[in-house]
Design an enzyme around this catalytic site. Structure first.
Site, PDB file in Angstrom:
ATOM      1  N   LYS A   1       0.815  -1.222   0.000  1.00 33.34           N
ATOM      2  CA  LYS A   1       0.000   0.000   0.000  1.00 33.34           C
ATOM      3  C   LYS A   1       0.848   1.272   0.000  1.00 33.34           C
ATOM      4  O   LYS A   1       0.375   2.337  -0.374  1.00 33.34           O
ATOM      5  CB  LYS A   1      -0.979  -0.037   1.162  1.00 33.34           C
ATOM      6  CG  LYS A   1      -2.009  -1.148   0.935  1.00 33.34           C
ATOM      7  CD  LYS A   1      -3.096  -1.177   1.972  1.00 33.34           C
ATOM      8  CE  LYS A   1      -4.166  -2.184   1.601  1.00 33.34           C
ATOM      9  NZ  LYS A   1      -3.788  -3.585   1.883  1.00 33.34           N
TER      10      LYS A   1
HETATM   11  C1  LIG Z   1      -4.426  -4.664   1.348  1.00 33.23           C
HETATM   12  C2  LIG Z   1      -3.652  -5.930   1.299  1.00 33.23           C
HETATM   13  C3  LIG Z   1      -4.025  -7.005   0.446  1.00 33.23           C
HETATM   14  C4  LIG Z   1      -5.269  -6.956  -0.416  1.00 33.23           C
HETATM   15  O1  LIG Z   1      -5.138  -6.066  -1.507  1.00 33.23           O
HETATM   16  P1  LIG Z   1      -6.444  -5.569  -2.306  1.00 33.23           P
HETATM   17  O2  LIG Z   1      -5.971  -4.477  -3.200  1.00 33.23           O
HETATM   18  O3  LIG Z   1      -7.394  -5.077  -1.247  1.00 33.23           O
HETATM   19  O4  LIG Z   1      -6.988  -6.737  -3.054  1.00 33.23           O
HETATM   20  C5  LIG Z   1      -3.215  -8.127   0.417  1.00 33.23           C
HETATM   21  N1  LIG Z   1      -2.118  -8.228   1.196  1.00 33.23           N
HETATM   22  C6  LIG Z   1      -1.743  -7.238   2.034  1.00 33.23           C
HETATM   23  C7  LIG Z   1      -0.529  -7.417   2.866  1.00 33.23           C
HETATM   24  C8  LIG Z   1      -2.483  -6.051   2.114  1.00 33.23           C
HETATM   25  O5  LIG Z   1      -2.110  -5.068   2.959  1.00 33.23           O
END
Ligand SMILES: *Cc1c(COP(=O)(O)O)cnc(C)c1O
Length: 450
Positions: free
Chosen positions: A110
């Site tokens: 993210k």
């Molecule tokens: C947010 C997240 C996901 C999921 O990603 P999406 O874009 O919501 O499908 C998977 N793994 C981790 C570590 C995350 O922080």
């Protein structure tokens, strides 16, 4: 380039407006009016650094931002990553590669989007001289990444709601040990759903939203999706030439934001072979790709908490294209789903996608197997990507650093995974605020701090 809503009931807006609003006023999600064809650029782009590639890509979309300013914003967004490649590729064997997306400041993918979004906000504030209040709710990674993207930014005050005692201790420390005076982690007595519901109610108060300059940072924001497109391009260019056109991208999935970004780049002309949507036991998307029915179930907390999601908010963007870019059809489907918790697609077109599911026991086993076979430690989210029994070449997106989830790693391999940036946090003071999950209490807290 203009941006339209998936629900088609508001006029097209500029890039900056789409980013500032997050959600479109008709409840839909923003998408580019027309997807560009990237093919003519690919030859030239293959030689660029990560930040240069990101700048070239955004120049096509952020057409209302001055190009010198865009260059500067993008360049600043990837300086806090601890690997020169930003998104490095690790080869495990001839058929398996890993795309490491955890080298940013909070050790989860993210950061790619939220570092950039923080800088976009900052430049917008400098241009408009207005103040922004960011309000978000988190079950862990989003809050930490948002806080670190907005840390110390002039003109932004950040409020992140999270369920007290229900996120991992290290995730809490990433949010509460920053020492920043423009960031307020709000520990809510209740569940993540309580926090999310309270947040949504605050957003619905348009007068309050205008008064404090309210903005959202969750994954429905278009800038987040576009920022994530860049590492698919970068990964494609870094893979060996005889592999890149014959490899499936495997994406640990919750809200469908990450895999959607890859799929959009494919539609724009990058010759990616296909995708595997890897879910944990909260498998609404796996069931959809298997059987064509989108049906709500209870969220069952797992060892991969950032994927403990049932209603995948970004799925609406995929739906828009799958339904022939018909906003009326999108509205009907969303309405039916809202009323009944279910939608049965007559001819669900899942071309280019396969899917898989891993429960907690499988995740633990996979972490162990991957460690024994390759000497490589994967986090519980990434582990979902290593589902056994798939034939062919795969590149698995590693969405978080294993050190964020020490208990699961310890249980799986009997060893600890650590990271210096997390160790440092353990001796810092926790600063958090307790608030009841009522919209009135949250608004009062925010007014007092802005
Ligand atoms: C947010 C997240 C996901 C999921 O990603 P999406 O874009 O919501 O499908 C998977 N793994 C981790 C570590 C995350 O922080």
């Amino acid at each position: 380039m203009q941006y339209i809503s998936t629900r088609g009931q508001v006029p097209a807006v500029s890039f900056s407006t789409a980013v500032a609003q997050g959600l479109a006023p008709d409840g839909g999600l923003y998408l580019p009016e027309k997807l560009p064809n990237l093919r003519p650029h690919l030859g030239e782009w293959s030689k660029l650094s990560y930040a240069e590639l990101c700048e070239a890509f955004f120049a096509i979309f952020a057409t209302d931002i001055d190009s010198a300013e865009l260059k500067e914003v993008v360049a600043r967004s990837y300086t806090k990553f601890d690997h020169a490649d930003i998104a490095p590729i690790v080869k495990l064997d001839d058929d398996r590669y890993v795309l490491e997306l955890f080298h940013g400041p909070t050790l989860a993918f993210k950061d790619f989007a939220l570092q950039l979004l923080g800088n976009l906000y900052e430049s917008q504030i400098a241009r408009t001289r207005s103040h922004i209040s960011v309000l978000g709710a988190t079950s862990g990674d989003t809050g930490a990444a948002a806080i670190h993207g907005l840390l110390g930014k002039e003109g932004v005050t950040t409020f992140i709601l999270y369920p007290d005692g229900r996120i991992s201790p290290l995730q809490e420390r990433q949010m509460t040990c920053t020492g920043a005076d423009n960031v307020f982690p709000l520990a809510i007595k209740g569940s993540f759903d309580d926090a999310q519901t309270a947040m949504k109610t605050v957003f619905e108060d348009r007068e309050f939203a205008a008064e404090v300059g309210l903005s959202a940072v969750n994954s429905i924001n278009l800038a987040r999706i576009l920022a994530q497109c860049v590492y698919y391009l970068s990964a494609y260019f870094r893979l060996p030439e005889d592999v890149r056109d014959d490899i499936t991208f495997v994406v640990p999935t919750g809200n469908f934001g990450n895999v959607l970004a890859g799929w959009l780049v494919q539609r724009m002309g990058l010759p990616i072979k296909g995708f595997r949507v890897a879910t944990n036991q909260n498998d609404i998307l796996h069931r959809l790709f298997q059987a064509g029915t989108y049906q709500l179930d209870e969220v069952a907390p797992s060892v991969a908490p950032s994927m403990d999601i049932q209603v995948a908010s970004n799925f609406e963007r995929f739906l828009y294209y799958a339904e022939g870019c018909d906003p009326k059809k999108v509205r009907e489907i969303i309405q039916t789903f809202k009323e009944t918790g279910k939608y049965v697609f007559k001819n669900f077109d899942s071309t280019g996608f396969i899917s898989s599911r891993s429960d907690d026991a499988q995740i633990e086993q996979i972490i162990k197997d991957v460690y024994l076979k390759y000497g490589y430690v994967v986090d519980p989210h990434t582990a979902c990507g290593f589902e056994q029994g798939f034939e062919g070449k795969e590149i698995i997106l590693a969405t978080a650093h294993p050190a964020k989830f020490p208990d699961t790693i310890q249980a799986a391999i009997g060893e600890n995974s650590t990271h210096a940036s997390l160790e440092v946090l353990k001796s810092k003071e926790i600063v958090k605020h307790s608030v009841i999950p009522s919209p009135a209490a949250i608004k009062a807290f925010m007014r007092a701090r802005i």
